[in-house]
Design an enzyme around this catalytic site. Structure first.
Site, short mmCIF file in Angstrom:
data_model
loop_
_atom_site.label_atom_id
_atom_site.label_comp_id
_atom_site.label_asym_id
_atom_site.label_seq_id
_atom_site.Cartn_x
_atom_site.Cartn_y
_atom_site.Cartn_z
N SER A 130 0.83 -1.20 0.00
CA SER A 130 0.00 0.00 0.00
C SER A 130 0.87 1.26 0.00
O SER A 130 1.72 1.42 -0.87
CB SER A 130 -0.97 -0.04 1.19
OG SER A 130 -1.94 0.97 1.09
N ASP A 155 -9.41 -4.95 -5.13
CA ASP A 155 -8.91 -3.89 -4.26
C ASP A 155 -9.74 -2.61 -4.44
O ASP A 155 -9.85 -2.08 -5.55
CB ASP A 155 -7.44 -3.61 -4.59
CG ASP A 155 -6.71 -2.87 -3.48
OD1 ASP A 155 -7.34 -2.06 -2.79
OD2 ASP A 155 -5.49 -3.11 -3.32
N HIS A 176 -7.57 -5.47 -0.73
CA HIS A 176 -6.33 -4.78 -0.40
C HIS A 176 -5.45 -5.59 0.54
O HIS A 176 -4.26 -5.34 0.64
CB HIS A 176 -6.68 -3.43 0.24
CG HIS A 176 -5.57 -2.45 0.28
ND1 HIS A 176 -4.84 -2.10 -0.84
CD2 HIS A 176 -5.04 -1.71 1.31
CE1 HIS A 176 -3.92 -1.20 -0.51
NE2 HIS A 176 -4.01 -0.96 0.78
#
Length: 269
Positions: A98, A222, A250
């Protein structure tokens, strides 16, 4: 074992270092709004196969110090460099999830990939998390602004709501509490500051400077870092490979942890 490393005179970064005697080193950079513990399901498995796993808590998160400033991509990448220098890391694999993936990309460009032999980007927030005039693939900036505002109004609820976007697969109530507590370990101001960075910063030119073999691991469901970001990364990074995760959002390091671990093992060797 866990210990602290000083990255500035008044800022110490917490590091978890498992299997230190191994020469196969992986440095994990976590995403927002959690800490290195999100890689628990990698740390459970990879050290037993001979890998040294190092997880650092970004400043403002987890057990690291929480200064009032220093949350730009440049400063966070500089923190990574200090950890690399302090631990004398060479020929290691850098893994970023991320915003940790975004910081890893900035590290590769800003520090010329110092010490890194391979790069793994997991659901990375690059080249831009948010929509731009020349990049329509992100999420609206307003969505991140709302997160920042809600951080200052009711941070526990913001984190709870964010978990609903984080995972594609069902999570149990105890797991949700675990995720919430990781988020609450951060300071409110650092949570908001890093969110401001990933709303406003971009990494288009950084991606093109990456020279090492790179694997891009991304969940097709995601909702945080949309899958087209992975396609853009694959296009811009030379010698990169994109591996879609069909049953993940995610949080693929948990949702498809066995596949992710196997992909890392195959990639690192």
């Amino acid at each position: 074992m866990g210990y602290y490393l000083r990255v500035e005179p008044d800022v110490n970064i917490y590091v978890e270092d498992v299997n230190r005697e191994s020469e196969k080193t992986i440095l994990f950079i976590h995403g927002w709004p959690v800490n290195h513990k999100l890689f628990e399901y990698q740390f459970n498995h990879l050290p037993s196969l001979g890998y040294r796993c190092i997880g650092m808590d970004l400043r403002g998160f987890g057990n690291s110090d929480k200064p009032s400033s220093g949350y730009s991509y440049d400063r966070l990448a500089d923190d990574v460099r200090t950890v690399v220098d302090e631990l004398y890391l060479q020929n290691f694999t850098l893994v970023g999830h991320s915003v940790g993936g975004a910081i890893s990309v900035r590290y590769m460009a800003r520090h010329n990939g110092y010490g890194v032999s391979k790069l793994a980007l997991i659901a990375a927030a690059a080249p831009s998390l948010t929509i731009r005039p020349d990049f329509p693939q992100g999420i609206p900036k307003e969505a991140v602004t709302n997160i920042i505002q809600n951080t200052y109004i009711d941070r526990p609820k913001m984190l709870q709501d964010f978990e609903g976007q984080f995972f594609f697969q069902h999570t149990t109530q105890p797991f949700s509490q675990w995720f919430l507590q990781m988020g609450l370990q951060a300071a409110g101001w650092s949570t908001a500051a890093v969110a401001t960075s990933f709303r406003d910063e971009s990494l288009f030119s950084d991606l093109r400077q990456i020279q090492v073999p790179t694997i891009i691991l991304h969940g097709v469901h995601d909702k945080v870092c949309l899958y087209p970001l992975a396609v853009a990364q694959n296009k811009e990074i030379k010698n990169s490979k994109l591996v879609p995760f069909e049953n993940s959002g995610h949080g693929l390091m948990w949702e498809e942890r066995e596949k992710l671990n196997q992909e890392l093992i195959k990639f690192i060797g």
